[in-house]
Motif scaffolding. Structure first.
Motif, PDB file in Angstrom:
ATOM      1  N   ALA A 343      74.795  38.845  32.300  1.00  0.00           N
ATOM      2  CA  ALA A 343      74.603  38.625  30.856  1.00  0.00           C
ATOM      3  C   ALA A 343      73.034  39.259  31.692  1.00  0.00           C
ATOM      4  O   ALA A 343      73.024  40.815  31.025  1.00  0.00           O
ATOM      5  N   ALA A 344      72.081  38.997  32.647  1.00  0.00           N
ATOM      6  CA  ALA A 344      71.395  39.596  33.202  1.00  0.00           C
ATOM      7  C   ALA A 344      71.169  41.137  33.851  1.00  0.00           C
ATOM      8  O   ALA A 344      70.416  42.354  33.348  1.00  0.00           O
ATOM      9  N   LEU A 345      72.508  41.188  34.201  1.00  0.00           N
ATOM     10  CA  LEU A 345      72.823  42.250  35.445  1.00  0.00           C
ATOM     11  C   LEU A 345      73.002  43.128  34.413  1.00  0.00           C
ATOM     12  O   LEU A 345      71.715  44.675  34.862  1.00  0.00           O
ATOM     13  N   PHE A 346      73.758  42.803  33.281  1.00  0.00           N
ATOM     14  CA  PHE A 346      74.629  43.977  32.149  1.00  0.00           C
ATOM     15  C   PHE A 346      73.345  44.605  31.868  1.00  0.00           C
ATOM     16  O   PHE A 346      72.978  46.109  31.016  1.00  0.00           O
ATOM     17  N   PHE A 347      71.598  43.454  31.132  1.00  0.00           N
ATOM     18  CA  PHE A 347      71.084  44.090  30.399  1.00  0.00           C
ATOM     19  C   PHE A 347      70.057  44.760  31.316  1.00  0.00           C
ATOM     20  O   PHE A 347      69.908  46.314  30.728  1.00  0.00           O
ATOM     21  N   LEU A 348      70.402  45.042  32.308  1.00  0.00           N
ATOM     22  CA  LEU A 348      69.113  45.563  33.767  1.00  0.00           C
ATOM     23  C   LEU A 348      70.061  47.182  33.263  1.00  0.00           C
ATOM     24  O   LEU A 348      69.292  48.517  33.502  1.00  0.00           O
ATOM     25  N   ALA A 349      71.192  47.032  33.926  1.00  0.00           N
ATOM     26  CA  ALA A 349      71.623  47.902  33.677  1.00  0.00           C
ATOM     27  C   ALA A 349      71.742  48.742  32.829  1.00  0.00           C
ATOM     28  O   ALA A 349      71.128  50.382  32.812  1.00  0.00           O
ATOM     29  N   GLY A 350      72.063  48.413  31.506  1.00  0.00           N
ATOM     30  CA  GLY A 350      71.754  49.304  30.288  1.00  0.00           C
ATOM     31  C   GLY A 350      69.671  49.090  30.162  1.00  0.00           C
ATOM     32  O   GLY A 350      69.734  51.123  30.272  1.00  0.00           O
ATOM     33  N   THR A 351      68.996  49.083  30.816  1.00  0.00           N
ATOM     34  CA  THR A 351      67.901  48.938  30.184  1.00  0.00           C
ATOM     35  C   THR A 351      67.792  50.482  31.307  1.00  0.00           C
ATOM     36  O   THR A 351      66.558  51.617  30.793  1.00  0.00           O
ATOM     37  N   SER A 352      68.236  50.653  32.310  1.00  0.00           N
ATOM     38  CA  SER A 352      67.801  51.403  33.690  1.00  0.00           C
ATOM     39  C   SER A 352      68.588  52.874  33.291  1.00  0.00           C
ATOM     40  O   SER A 352      68.136  54.392  33.021  1.00  0.00           O
ATOM     41  N   TYR A 353      69.627  52.333  32.437  1.00  0.00           N
ATOM     42  CA  TYR A 353      70.521  53.621  31.840  1.00  0.00           C
ATOM     43  C   TYR A 353      69.587  54.468  30.800  1.00  0.00           C
ATOM     44  O   TYR A 353      69.717  55.183  30.478  1.00  0.00           O
ATOM     45  N   ASP A 354      69.572  53.786  29.735  1.00  0.00           N
ATOM     46  CA  ASP A 354      68.714  54.317  28.761  1.00  0.00           C
ATOM     47  C   ASP A 354      67.296  54.919  29.751  1.00  0.00           C
ATOM     48  O   ASP A 354      66.476  55.905  28.700  1.00  0.00           O
ATOM     49  N   ARG A 355      67.065  54.667  30.957  1.00  0.00           N
ATOM     50  CA  ARG A 355      65.323  55.654  31.501  1.00  0.00           C
ATOM     51  C   ARG A 355      65.917  56.732  31.545  1.00  0.00           C
ATOM     52  O   ARG A 355      65.188  57.569  31.350  1.00  0.00           O
ATOM     53  N   ILE A 356      67.360  56.671  32.215  1.00  0.00           N
ATOM     54  CA  ILE A 356      67.324  57.847  33.114  1.00  0.00           C
ATOM     55  C   ILE A 356      68.776  58.944  33.063  1.00  0.00           C
ATOM     56  O   ILE A 356      69.079  59.959  33.108  1.00  0.00           O
ATOM     57  N   ARG A 357      69.464  57.785  31.559  1.00  0.00           N
ATOM     58  CA  ARG A 357      70.684  58.670  31.623  1.00  0.00           C
ATOM     59  C   ARG A 357      71.704  58.651  32.604  1.00  0.00           C
ATOM     60  O   ARG A 357      72.312  60.242  32.263  1.00  0.00           O
ATOM     61  N   LEU A 358      71.836  58.560  32.960  1.00  0.00           N
ATOM     62  CA  LEU A 358      72.964  58.306  34.371  1.00  0.00           C
ATOM     63  C   LEU A 358      73.313  57.397  34.606  1.00  0.00           C
ATOM     64  O   LEU A 358      73.282  56.365  34.597  1.00  0.00           O
TER      65      LEU A 358
END
Length: 500
Positions: A343-358
């Motif tokens: 859950a934590a890894l997916f959350f961090l992946a999602g937040t970094s996607y929110d930042r950079i949209r890649l």
């Protein structure tokens, strides 16, 4: 004896309170968000209160049991109860769901429906973990399905309809086998259906029939906690879903399959399980190697994390297959620990996607300079995922190793071979984990970008990642937290294998 219906309230409260969301006034999304998060926190506090005051750890029997006649026509009961096996996953569910709702604050489109579906999933998960009746288990298992489909197909990525359809086909196909197995076991040998777990645990079947039942349940649970070759819905689903949905999928939905394997296949069908367990172990070792090496070839960040979680489920399957109390305790500990880490890894992946949209790893790079907090948390949690000593993943995989080595059931050479192959899988884990971290955070690509200013993670996201990180460290330092819950129950389950 405590007569207050704790468990019924805990199961029914989220979906009941979630249906009240639609009657809240239109005052923007803030009210809905705060309402949902308050419900989740209240539910978590209620659960912890009920467990800490009314649950005795030394008692392997069913506690907080309730038994109400529901449908008179075909003897359908509302039977819920707890034992050491289900209390860990229920607490995990409450924790991860609260954090996932906190992670879903950026969702603004149709937010009422979104939060209602999250709460409905919450009820279904707690219900399937605490049900004592096969048909009730199946119904709760299905209640889980529709919210995930809607969450996928409405708030997903670009290919969301494809992945949602794939998900519903796989899981509904698996639940058909589950329903057939439930009806077969319930209707065997009597005119009235017996669906009670306690009476079914003492029933014995002809070996051929038991093997057929076992195969049906195994297919159903192999789709849910993906066992290869039935795992292909998982990378698609995780690659497209919104990251709060991903947290629920990786943290809890995958664990329902493993829980069902222990609860139904091990407890109710012990002879077939002792026949099938070598094959389970072989499939589990194959899965660790296969998913870890497939994860290296993924360009999509979320798909890479999804394959890593498939690889970690291999340890659970091996622990269930080694019929020892060490192995089974290790599998339960891995269920809890991977619930947090995934859950934590997916959350961090999602937040970094929110930042950079890649999405693709080969387009990323150099994120560590503009986003240092995300970089720190991602580094720590990918270390936890590759089983660094002192984190929960290490303890769980080590106990599974001990369980397979000390197993009385297998000869020495197969055990050595399987342990060797598992060790190769544990070497492959840091390879994909660290290369993922390197491709995302090091280098210079984003640093040269014109809009080189990104917001780092705010207090809400920092709170979510830290509060997932604390139990990981806690279980890693003192794993007796989880092992004391399930120890007695595991001995009771394994008593069937050696003294029956």
């Amino acid at each position: 004896m405590n007569y207050f219906p704790w468990l019924t309230i805990i199961v029914v409260l989220p979906v009941f309170a979630g249906s009240l969301i639609f009657f809240l006034p239109h005052r923007g999304n803030k009210l809905i968000k705060w309402y949902t998060i308050c419900i989740c926190i209240f539910e978590l506090l209620l659960t912890t209160y009920a467990f800490s005051y009314h649950f005795r750890l030394d008692d392997p029997l069913i506690q907080l049991a309730e038994d109400y006649k529901w449908i008179n026509f075909f003897d359908f009961y509302w039977r819920v109860g707890l034992d050491g096996l289900s209390i860990g996953p229920i607490l995990l569910t409450g924790f991860i769901t609260t954090l996932a709702i906190l992670a879903a604050w950026p969702v603004t489109r149709d937010s009422r429906l979104f939060y209602f579906l999250m709460l409905a999933m919450y009820s279904g998960q707690i219900g399937s973990f605490s049900s004592r009746d096969l048909l009730l288990f199946f119904i709760m298992w299905e209640c889980e399905l529709i919210p995930v489909y809607l969450l996928l197909s409405m708030w997903g990525g670009k290919k969301r309809l494809y992945s949602a359809t794939k998900f519903i086909l796989y899981t509904a196909g698996g639940s058909i086998f589950l329903l057939i197995g439930v009806l077969g076991i319930g209707l065997y040998g009597s005119n009235e259906p017996t669906l009670n777990f306690e009476t079914l645990a003492n029933q014995s079947y002809p070996v051929a029939l038991e093997i057929i039942f076992y195969i049906g349940f195994l297919i159903a649970f192999a789709v849910k906690s993906p066992i290869i070759p039935l795992h292909t819905w998982l990378p698609d689903t995780h690659g497209e879903a919104h990251y709060s949905t991903c947290m629920l999928l990786a943290g809890i939905l995958l664990k329902m399959g493993a829980y069902g394997l222990v609860r139904i296949n091990m407890e109710l069908l012990p002879h077939a399980h002792s026949i099938f367990s070598p094959w389970l172990i072989i499939v589990g070792t194959m899965q660790i190697i296969y998913a870890a090496s497939t994860s290296l070839g993924q360009r999509n960040l979320k798909k890479r994390i999804a394959y890593s979680s498939i690889s970690h489920m291999g340890f659970i399957i091996i622990g269930i297959g080694s019929i020892t109390d060490t192995g089974l305790n290790g599998a339960i500990l891995q269920i809890i620990s991977h619930g947090f880490i995934g859950a934590a890894l997916f959350f961090l992946a999602g937040t970094s996607y929110d930042r950079i949209r890649l999405v693709y790893l080969d387009e990323m790079g150099g994120m560590a300079i503009p986003l240092p907090k995300i970089f720190t948390m991602f580094g720590i949690l990918s270390m936890a995922s590759l089983a660094l000593p002192g984190m929960s993943g290490f303890v769980a995989e080590l106990i599974v190793f001990f369980g397979i080595i000390t197993s009385q059931k297998y000869f020495l050479m197969p055990k050595i071979l399987i342990t060797f192959v598992m060790a190769i899988g544990m070497i492959l884990t840091p390879i994909y984990s660290l290369s993922m971290s390197r491709q995302m955070f090091y280098g210079y690509k984003l640093f040269n970008a014109p809009s080189s200013y990104f917001f780092d993670s705010g207090p809400r996201e920092l709170f979510v990642s830290v509060s997932i990180f604390l139990p990981v460290i806690g279980i890693g330092i003192y794993p007796d937290f989880v092992l004391s819950l399930s120890g007695e129950k595991v001995e009771t389950i394994l008593y069937n294998y050696f003294y029956r």
